[in-house]
Design an enzyme around this catalytic site. Structure first.
Site, mmCIF file in Angstrom:
data_model
loop_
_atom_site.group_PDB
_atom_site.id
_atom_site.type_symbol
_atom_site.label_atom_id
_atom_site.label_comp_id
_atom_site.label_asym_id
_atom_site.label_seq_id
_atom_site.Cartn_x
_atom_site.Cartn_y
_atom_site.Cartn_z
ATOM 1 C CB CYS A 76 -44.348 29.727 19.580
ATOM 2 S SG CYS A 76 -45.293 30.599 20.733
ATOM 3 C CB CYS A 225 -51.410 27.345 17.520
ATOM 4 S SG CYS A 225 -49.987 26.963 17.078
#
Length: 314
Positions: A76, A225
């Protein structure tokens, strides 16, 4: 159990972050903790849970990231910047190699994107196109700017692992209803995509600017994201829409990052790691529920600094 955490965000991708270096939990309990703290209906909420973990011979520290549904992601990149900041402050350093679930990334404290915005440079990759590792079946060995027969419509997708899986399609204008429909198909883990995937619709606004909207695996439609912005940047270079080794601004609903991809499939992002507040919450792991929240500190100056960036990006 009581859990102390920092509520933070990278480009609007928000998380509770905990120092897990001395915390011992079973794998099912880590998933329950993520469900409890990241629950949007609970007192904390977030796109997932970030955990600063101990280093090893090859990395100063590590990161684990759990989605809000309790599943663990390979990486991430918005969250990595926040974990990097926590690692830098804990160890008194300003750059490091970080261990991720299945790979490593280089992180470093960087010149601020804007006044009073804590900024981290991160380099991840190489991005890969081999579909056997996803797995994604029925599309050959790789998928580059081509239709995917298992999805409805005639959109052309590029499949990129960063190392988490991303399906990227370039559009004139993002249609969120269509994005959610396609994302939901992938989220259901069909037989041809058993481990699911992130889906991004990307507008190429000019040679220096992308806009990315993502349906994130384990989260749903999200304002930002980081790995999707990295995958989209690489896919844009791979398909000739932007140039390799050229810094672009990647916009999203939460703000922006600066990104650059190389022909060697490495992607570098410059983005924020913003602290919002610190707190302590009582967590019932059996019920995956957080309660009795006590806020210890607010970071109003950092919140305001990022708000100026996000407002200017819209």
């Amino acid at each position: 159990m009581q859990i102390r955490f920092t509520k933070c965000h990278g480009s609007g991708n928000d998380f509770p972050l905990i120092d897990g270096r001395a915390l011992t939990l079973s794998e099912p309990d880590w998933a329950q903790l993520a469900r409890a703290l990241a629950d949007r209906s609970g007192p904390v909420g977030g796109d997932g849970l970030l955990v600063l973990t101990a280093g090893d011979a090859g990395a100063a520290f590590g990161m684990r990231m759990f989605n809000s549904d309790g599943s663990e992601a390979e990486t991430c990149l918005n969250g990595l910047r926040c974990v990097a900041r926590a690692g830098f402050e804990a160890l008194g350093i300003d750059h490091a190699t970080t261990r991720l679930k299945t790979s490593h990334a280089a992180v470093a404290f960087a010149a601020p994107l804007a006044e009073a915005v804590y900024t981290v440079e991160e380099t991840a990759g190489p991005a890969t196109l081999d579909l056997a590792h996803w797995p994604l079946t029925g599309a050959g060995e790789r998928l580059v700017d081509a239709p995917l027969a298992t999805l409805p419509g005639s959109r052309r997708f590029t499949a990129v692992a960063m190392p988490n899986p991303h399906l990227v399609t370039f559009v004139d204008v993002v249609d969120e209803a269509e994005l959610v429909a396609i994302g939901a198909i992938c989220e259901a883990a069909p037989a041809w995509l058993p481990n699911r995937a992130n889906v991004s619709f990307v507008e190429v606004r000019d040679a220096d600017t992308l806009f990315v909207r993502t349906f994130e695996r384990g989260v749903g439609l999200t304002d930002s994201c980081g790995s999707a912005m990295a995958a989209s940047t690489y896919a844009a270079c791979l398909t000739g829409r932007i140039a390799y080794d050229h810094q672009v601004t990647v916009l999203n609903r939460g703000g922006l990052v600066r990104a650059r991809a190389t022909e060697a499939a490495m992607v570098t992002l410059h983005g924020n790691a913003t602290w919002e507040w610190e707190g302590v919450a009582e967590v019932d792991l059996a019920q995956a529920r957080a309660g009795d929240l006590r806020v210890l500190r607010h970071y109003d100056d950092e919140i305001a600094a990022w708000a100026r960036v996000a407002d200017a990006a819209r």
